[in-house]
Design a protein around this motif. Sequence first.
Motif, PDB file in Angstrom:
ATOM      1  N   SER A  37       0.821  -1.215   0.000  1.00 35.98           N
ATOM      2  CA  SER A  37       0.000   0.000   0.000  1.00 35.98           C
ATOM      3  C   SER A  37       0.853   1.261   0.000  1.00 35.98           C
ATOM      4  CB  SER A  37      -0.936  -0.001   1.218  1.00 35.98           C
ATOM      5  OG  SER A  37      -1.903  -1.028   1.108  1.00 35.98           O
ATOM      6  N   GLY A  73      -5.106  -4.540  -2.161  1.00 37.88           N
ATOM      7  CA  GLY A  73      -6.305  -4.031  -2.828  1.00 37.88           C
ATOM      8  C   GLY A  73      -6.324  -2.545  -3.073  1.00 37.88           C
ATOM      9  N   LEU A  77      -9.134  -0.130  -5.048  1.00 41.38           N
ATOM     10  CA  LEU A  77      -9.904   0.878  -4.312  1.00 41.38           C
ATOM     11  C   LEU A  77      -9.724   2.261  -4.915  1.00 41.38           C
ATOM     12  CD1 LEU A  77      -9.213  -0.372  -0.673  1.00 41.38           C
ATOM     13  CD2 LEU A  77     -11.339  -0.627  -1.987  1.00 41.38           C
ATOM     14  N   GLN A  81     -12.766   4.437  -6.841  1.00 39.23           N
ATOM     15  CA  GLN A  81     -13.153   5.795  -6.442  1.00 39.23           C
ATOM     16  C   GLN A  81     -13.140   6.737  -7.642  1.00 39.23           C
ATOM     17  OE1 GLN A  81     -10.480   7.712  -3.660  1.00 39.23           O
ATOM     18  NE2 GLN A  81     -12.109   9.012  -2.869  1.00 39.23           N
ATOM     19  N   PRO A  98      -9.047  -6.343   1.812  1.00 38.34           N
ATOM     20  CA  PRO A  98      -9.977  -5.564   2.636  1.00 38.34           C
ATOM     21  C   PRO A  98     -11.291  -6.314   2.815  1.00 38.34           C
ATOM     22  CG  PRO A  98      -8.998  -4.201   0.914  1.00 38.34           C
ATOM     23  CD  PRO A  98      -8.612  -5.618   0.611  1.00 38.34           C
ATOM     24  N   SER A  99     -11.834  -6.264   4.034  1.00 39.26           N
ATOM     25  CA  SER A  99     -13.079  -6.986   4.310  1.00 39.26           C
ATOM     26  C   SER A  99     -14.226  -6.066   4.689  1.00 39.26           C
ATOM     27  CB  SER A  99     -12.854  -8.003   5.437  1.00 39.26           C
ATOM     28  OG  SER A  99     -12.374  -7.359   6.604  1.00 39.26           O
ATOM     29  N   GLU A 100     -13.914  -4.797   4.967  1.00 40.63           N
ATOM     30  CA  GLU A 100     -14.953  -3.871   5.396  1.00 40.63           C
ATOM     31  C   GLU A 100     -14.804  -2.536   4.683  1.00 40.63           C
ATOM     32  OE1 GLU A 100     -14.651  -3.495   9.608  1.00 40.63           O
ATOM     33  OE2 GLU A 100     -15.243  -5.575  10.020  1.00 40.63           O
ATOM     34  N   CYS A 102     -15.765  -1.424   1.781  1.00 40.81           N
ATOM     35  CA  CYS A 102     -15.445  -1.368   0.352  1.00 40.81           C
ATOM     36  C   CYS A 102     -16.572  -0.685  -0.421  1.00 40.81           C
ATOM     37  CB  CYS A 102     -15.237  -2.778  -0.208  1.00 40.81           C
ATOM     38  SG  CYS A 102     -13.769  -3.600   0.426  1.00 40.81           S
ATOM     39  N   THR A 104     -19.364  -0.057  -3.322  1.00 47.58           N
ATOM     40  CA  THR A 104     -20.314  -1.037  -3.863  1.00 47.58           C
ATOM     41  C   THR A 104     -19.879  -1.587  -5.219  1.00 47.58           C
ATOM     42  OG1 THR A 104     -21.612   0.769  -4.816  1.00 47.58           O
ATOM     43  CG2 THR A 104     -22.264  -0.025  -2.633  1.00 47.58           C
ATOM     44  N   VAL A 106     -16.913  -2.703  -5.922  1.00 44.40           N
ATOM     45  CA  VAL A 106     -15.696  -3.489  -5.695  1.00 44.40           C
ATOM     46  C   VAL A 106     -16.048  -4.836  -5.085  1.00 44.40           C
ATOM     47  CG1 VAL A 106     -13.615  -3.658  -4.259  1.00 44.40           C
ATOM     48  CG2 VAL A 106     -14.128  -1.531  -5.447  1.00 44.40           C
ATOM     49  N   LYS A 107     -15.346  -5.873  -5.569  1.00 42.13           N
ATOM     50  CA  LYS A 107     -15.445  -7.205  -4.980  1.00 42.13           C
ATOM     51  C   LYS A 107     -14.047  -7.792  -4.858  1.00 42.13           C
ATOM     52  CE  LYS A 107     -17.475 -11.809  -5.667  1.00 42.13           C
ATOM     53  NZ  LYS A 107     -18.300 -12.657  -6.570  1.00 42.13           N
ATOM     54  N   PHE A 108     -13.719  -8.293  -3.669  1.00 43.41           N
ATOM     55  CA  PHE A 108     -12.440  -8.959  -3.464  1.00 43.41           C
ATOM     56  C   PHE A 108     -12.676 -10.456  -3.252  1.00 43.41           C
ATOM     57  CE2 PHE A 108     -11.200  -4.633  -2.074  1.00 43.41           C
ATOM     58  CZ  PHE A 108     -10.108  -4.465  -2.918  1.00 43.41           C
TER      59      PHE A 108
END
Length: 288
Positions: A37, A73, A77, A81, A98-100, A102, A104, A106-108
């Motif tokens: 990151s 990720g 992200l 945006q 990332p699990s929280e 995100c 709408t 985006v899908k990981f």
Amino acid sequence: MEDETIEYRLINGRRYHNLSNSMYFVANDDEEANRLSRYHDAIKDIWGGLFNSPVEEKLRQGARVIDIGCGSGIWILDMAQQYPNSTFVGIDISPILPSEGCPTNVKFVQHNVLDGLPFANSSFDLVHEKFMTGAFTETQWKEKIIPEMIRLARPDGWVESLECEITSSDESVTMRVTKALHDFMRLKGMNPTIGKEIPHIFENTNAFLEIRDQLKIIDLGTKHDKSAEESLKFYIGGLKSAKGFLANSMNVTPEDYDALLETIYFETEKHSTYCNQYRICAHKKIQI
């Protein structure tokens, strides 16, 4: 012998994969996610943006994008945006996604690309990957990864790759460690300079209308600009992340290995150390 029924293993306090078909020897923990990151903004500065493929207008209108080996990720992200009308999928073998919180669009998905990706043919307008040199053997690149990228790209879509390699003077500690890294990779069947060979692999597939390749040579170290300093930190961070395997391969203690990396950081002030980054953009044929 490692128990291959265990998905992960700990070495010197870092978490690593323990999968039989994965050559990836860099840690897959939060520290590694943070390294990836932190380098994100420097990559944007070096290349003048998030991507080089000519898909800007399509992204503004609404496109589908997949990032293979997305790491933390952050690229996904950032893209999501900037292009809210498009949808983005990030795939990585490591549990650092990332699990929280995100967006709408985006899908990981945690998944091993070597097992084939769970998407239909011609599903994406842009198929993207970066910094995966240490993840696959040369055979896997040629027989699995690149064919899978081509399969996922829509006719008239784009496939984009960004890879790098480090070069320094022969007398330096940097070159000693880099040579040890390359020797270790070759023993595993990896090609440490795969980045500059990807255009030729693309050509041999006969899947593309056009292939654009570009090289950026980045001087490393604090005596240059911010991107150069961040590139050096990224490289040393990667070597730290690989310590669980590379220190043993070099037959040095973990403490001596750390001292070598500390020398590399200061060595760039007197040695010419630089990073070659290769970005390849390939335009898929409408019919293959």
